[in-house]
Design an enzyme around this catalytic site. Sequence first.
Site, PDB file in Angstrom:
ATOM      1  N   ASP A   1       0.832  -1.202   0.000  1.00 15.07           N
ATOM      2  CA  ASP A   1       0.000   0.000   0.000  1.00 15.07           C
ATOM      3  C   ASP A   1       0.870   1.257   0.000  1.00 15.07           C
ATOM      4  O   ASP A   1       1.958   1.269   0.576  1.00 15.07           O
ATOM      5  CB  ASP A   1      -0.884  -0.021   1.253  1.00 15.07           C
ATOM      6  CG  ASP A   1      -2.061   0.936   1.148  1.00 15.07           C
ATOM      7  OD1 ASP A   1      -2.339   1.425   0.034  1.00 15.07           O
ATOM      8  OD2 ASP A   1      -2.700   1.205   2.180  1.00 15.07           O
TER       9      ASP A   1
ATOM     10  N   ASN B   1     -10.445  -3.061  -6.647  1.00 18.03           N
ATOM     11  CA  ASN B   1      -9.639  -2.063  -7.347  1.00 18.03           C
ATOM     12  C   ASN B   1     -10.212  -1.658  -8.702  1.00 18.03           C
ATOM     13  O   ASN B   1      -9.783  -0.653  -9.283  1.00 18.03           O
ATOM     14  CB  ASN B   1      -8.197  -2.551  -7.531  1.00 18.03           C
ATOM     15  CG  ASN B   1      -7.381  -2.522  -6.256  1.00 18.03           C
ATOM     16  OD1 ASN B   1      -6.409  -3.257  -6.115  1.00 18.03           O
ATOM     17  ND2 ASN B   1      -7.778  -1.678  -5.303  1.00 18.03           N
TER      18      ASN B   1
END
Length: 245
Positions: free
Chosen positions: A20, A68
């Site tokens: 991340d 996503n």
Amino acid sequence: MVLSAEKLTHIPRHVAIIMDGNGRWAKKRLLPRIAGHKQGMENVRTITKAASAAGVEVLTLYAFSTENWKRPEKEVSYLMSLPVTFFNKFVPELIEQNVRVMIMGNTDQLPASTQKACRDAVADTAHCTGMVLNFALNYGGRDEILRATRQLAAKAVAGDIQADAISEQDFDAALMTAPLGDLADPDLLIRTSGEERISNFLLWQLAYSEMVFTDRLWPDFTPDDLQAAFEDYAARDRRFGGIKK
């Protein structure tokens, strides 16, 4: 820096990483988000080599989640191109490092070029006997559990199994991590960027995993940071619900 197994007393056999912070890395430098993803891809190479050298047996990387797809179309398109770029550049190095590629997730929903790059990488490294580099691509933990449940339910309806006899081992065998055998459950989960959640990643498999959260953004995460996570892991007392005498 290259990690060495001799430097640590206890290396986790299976390490999972939520990579991340690519977008924030780019924003801090006034760059487009895709620049962060590109740098993050380069760091996959660095950390893969470090983990392999340290003696890790499986490295699972959360590359693209089922959620996503909600991102802007241009960013998703770029993310879909990354496996093609990565494997074209680094498969020879992975082979040199004796690293075998595995892909888990709903890859049939990916663009054809991405699917081909994944298939080729798996085939080209199939002979390697060292660390498994396992990419979670178009993967979601809830989706995986639903698919496993449907698979077992279908077997029960067909009479192949008894519903009341389904065991944890049966469920394990229906999950996408089943090919990893006794290495299916990560010993250590690392999440970069300061967020402290698992974001629909390996929901079943993380039941007893140790977790390390770091503020370091993924493109800045170094082998030194990996070693620090390993040292943290080695100092923990893993009892799996029991008591050590």
